[in-house]
Scaffold this motif. Structure first.
Motif, mmCIF file in Angstrom:
data_model
loop_
_atom_site.group_PDB
_atom_site.id
_atom_site.type_symbol
_atom_site.label_atom_id
_atom_site.label_comp_id
_atom_site.label_asym_id
_atom_site.label_seq_id
_atom_site.Cartn_x
_atom_site.Cartn_y
_atom_site.Cartn_z
ATOM 1 N N THR A 202 0.823 -1.204 0.000
ATOM 2 C CA THR A 202 0.000 0.000 0.000
ATOM 3 C C THR A 202 0.856 1.253 0.000
ATOM 4 O O THR A 202 0.750 2.101 -0.890
ATOM 5 C CB THR A 202 -0.934 0.028 1.233
ATOM 6 N N GLY A 205 3.723 0.658 -2.844
ATOM 7 C CA GLY A 205 3.138 0.379 -4.146
ATOM 8 C C GLY A 205 2.212 1.483 -4.629
ATOM 9 O O GLY A 205 2.339 1.949 -5.764
ATOM 10 N N ILE A 206 1.275 1.917 -3.773
ATOM 11 C CA ILE A 206 0.299 2.921 -4.194
ATOM 12 C C ILE A 206 0.884 4.332 -4.091
ATOM 13 O O ILE A 206 0.848 5.106 -5.054
ATOM 14 C CB ILE A 206 -0.994 2.830 -3.366
ATOM 15 N N ALA A 210 2.328 3.824 -7.917
ATOM 16 C CA ALA A 210 1.107 4.246 -8.620
ATOM 17 C C ALA A 210 1.036 5.762 -8.804
ATOM 18 O O ALA A 210 0.031 6.273 -9.291
ATOM 19 C CB ALA A 210 -0.127 3.746 -7.878
ATOM 20 N N ASP A 227 -1.961 3.801 -13.577
ATOM 21 C CA ASP A 227 -2.406 2.413 -13.486
ATOM 22 C C ASP A 227 -1.180 1.513 -13.608
ATOM 23 O O ASP A 227 -0.455 1.578 -14.616
ATOM 24 C CB ASP A 227 -3.383 2.078 -14.617
ATOM 25 N N LEU A 231 0.936 -4.508 -10.130
ATOM 26 C CA LEU A 231 0.710 -4.377 -8.692
ATOM 27 C C LEU A 231 -0.708 -4.757 -8.276
ATOM 28 O O LEU A 231 -1.042 -4.724 -7.092
ATOM 29 C CB LEU A 231 0.971 -2.931 -8.251
ATOM 30 N N ARG A 232 -1.555 -5.105 -9.238
ATOM 31 C CA ARG A 232 -2.960 -5.351 -8.926
ATOM 32 C C ARG A 232 -3.134 -6.464 -7.895
ATOM 33 O O ARG A 232 -3.945 -6.347 -6.980
ATOM 34 C CB ARG A 232 -3.735 -5.708 -10.206
ATOM 35 N N THR A 235 -2.331 -5.432 -4.307
ATOM 36 C CA THR A 235 -3.090 -4.301 -3.766
ATOM 37 C C THR A 235 -4.592 -4.473 -3.914
ATOM 38 O O THR A 235 -5.346 -3.520 -3.732
ATOM 39 C CB THR A 235 -2.671 -2.991 -4.457
ATOM 40 N N ALA A 239 -4.156 -0.750 -7.560
ATOM 41 C CA ALA A 239 -3.099 -0.177 -8.392
ATOM 42 C C ALA A 239 -3.623 0.383 -9.704
ATOM 43 O O ALA A 239 -2.871 0.994 -10.455
ATOM 44 C CB ALA A 239 -2.004 -1.225 -8.664
ATOM 45 N N HIS A 241 -4.787 3.044 -10.378
ATOM 46 C CA HIS A 241 -4.886 4.266 -9.590
ATOM 47 C C HIS A 241 -5.249 5.488 -10.416
ATOM 48 O O HIS A 241 -5.851 6.431 -9.912
ATOM 49 C CB HIS A 241 -3.556 4.503 -8.862
#
Length: 261
Positions: A202, A205-206, A210, A227, A231-232, A235, A239, A241
């Motif tokens: 999170t 990654g985000i 992202a 996007d 990472l989808r 997360t 991701a 995002h």
């Protein structure tokens, strides 16, 4: 050495960033200690039974990921989101402590500010700041509370008891189950490994990946939300995002909604 600069705190804002010991322990000290201990147990062949390490890790990864997803798409972005039953809401507020990401009210306020205020973890301040620095050194005087769920007594209850809930879910529960099955330390370190994978999926990654356009696909060239397909899994789909930032108040946006299905 200037520790604030090490964590990416902008030089012009050092005076308004205050060290947060709890966040440092949860985000830096504990993950490092857990991963080091897990490595030692692995190298010395002390894990006893791999299954009792792997399934708590997977369980923690899934539980923390699902509960953070509800916290994000429900509480942070839906003004009328409530559980149908009061007991279910309180049960959820206990379980979301597995994510090691703070109480729901604080989390949603930070996230609201990320979208509509002065972004507390701006990618423009560098990788270390948007990953860890903004939480290890909390910025003072820029709070921008979300207007959603301001009068929710259950969230107040969780905020008051958050540390106790965190210890119950992430220490007492895995240790107790581990004692019953005969592998307490193996299960405890497996659980924590899963929790920290989700936690840093999170915040790294985000918050970082992202918001790094070269790592994925932008939909709005004026903003860095991206996007990141790879990472989808880690997360829970968060991701994607760029889509989320274009329609931030749509709490249940999916790939199919976006493509007109």
């Amino acid at each position: 050495m200037n520790i604030k600069r090490l964590f990416g705190v902008p030089a012009a804002e050092e005076a308004v960033h205050v060290f947060n010991l709890r966040n440092f322990i949860v985000l830096v000290a504990l993950p490092v200690a857990v991963l080091a201990m897990a490595a030692i147990l692995l190298i010395t062949d002390r894990l006893n039974n791999w299954a009792y390490f792997v399934w708590p890790m997977v369980a923690a990864f899934m539980l923390s990921g699902i509960t953070v997803g509800i916290m994000h798409r429900g509480y942070a972005h839906h003004p009328h989101f409530r559980f149908r039953y009061t007991w279910a809401e309180y049960a959820y507020l206990v379980l979301v402590a597995s994510a090691f990401q703070g109480d729901v009210r604080t989390w949603k306020n930070d996230h609201w500010q990320h979208h509509f205020g002065d972004d507390p973890h701006s990618r423009g301040n560098g990788i270390m700041y948007s990953w860890l620095g903004w939480m290890v050194f909390k910025r003072q005087g820029t709070e921008f509370p979300s207007k959603y769920h301001a009068d929710n007594a259950a969230l107040d209850w969780q905020a008051r008891h958050y540390v106790k809930l965190l210890l119950a879910v992430n220490v007492a529960a895995p240790l107790l189950v581990g004692l019953l099955l005969g592998y307490p330390l193996t299960m405890l370190f497996g659980w924590w490994t899963g929790v920290f994978i989700t936690q840093h999926a999170t915040i790294l990654g985000i918050n970082v990946a992202a918001h790094t356009p070269k790592l994925g696909h932008q939909l709005d060239p004026t903003y860095d939300a991206t996007d990141v397909w790879w990472l989808r899994f880690f997360t829970g789909g968060e991701a994607d995002h760029a889509k989320h930032h274009l329609l931030p108040t749509q709490p249940f946006l999916t790939y199919f909604d976006w493509n007109g299905w």
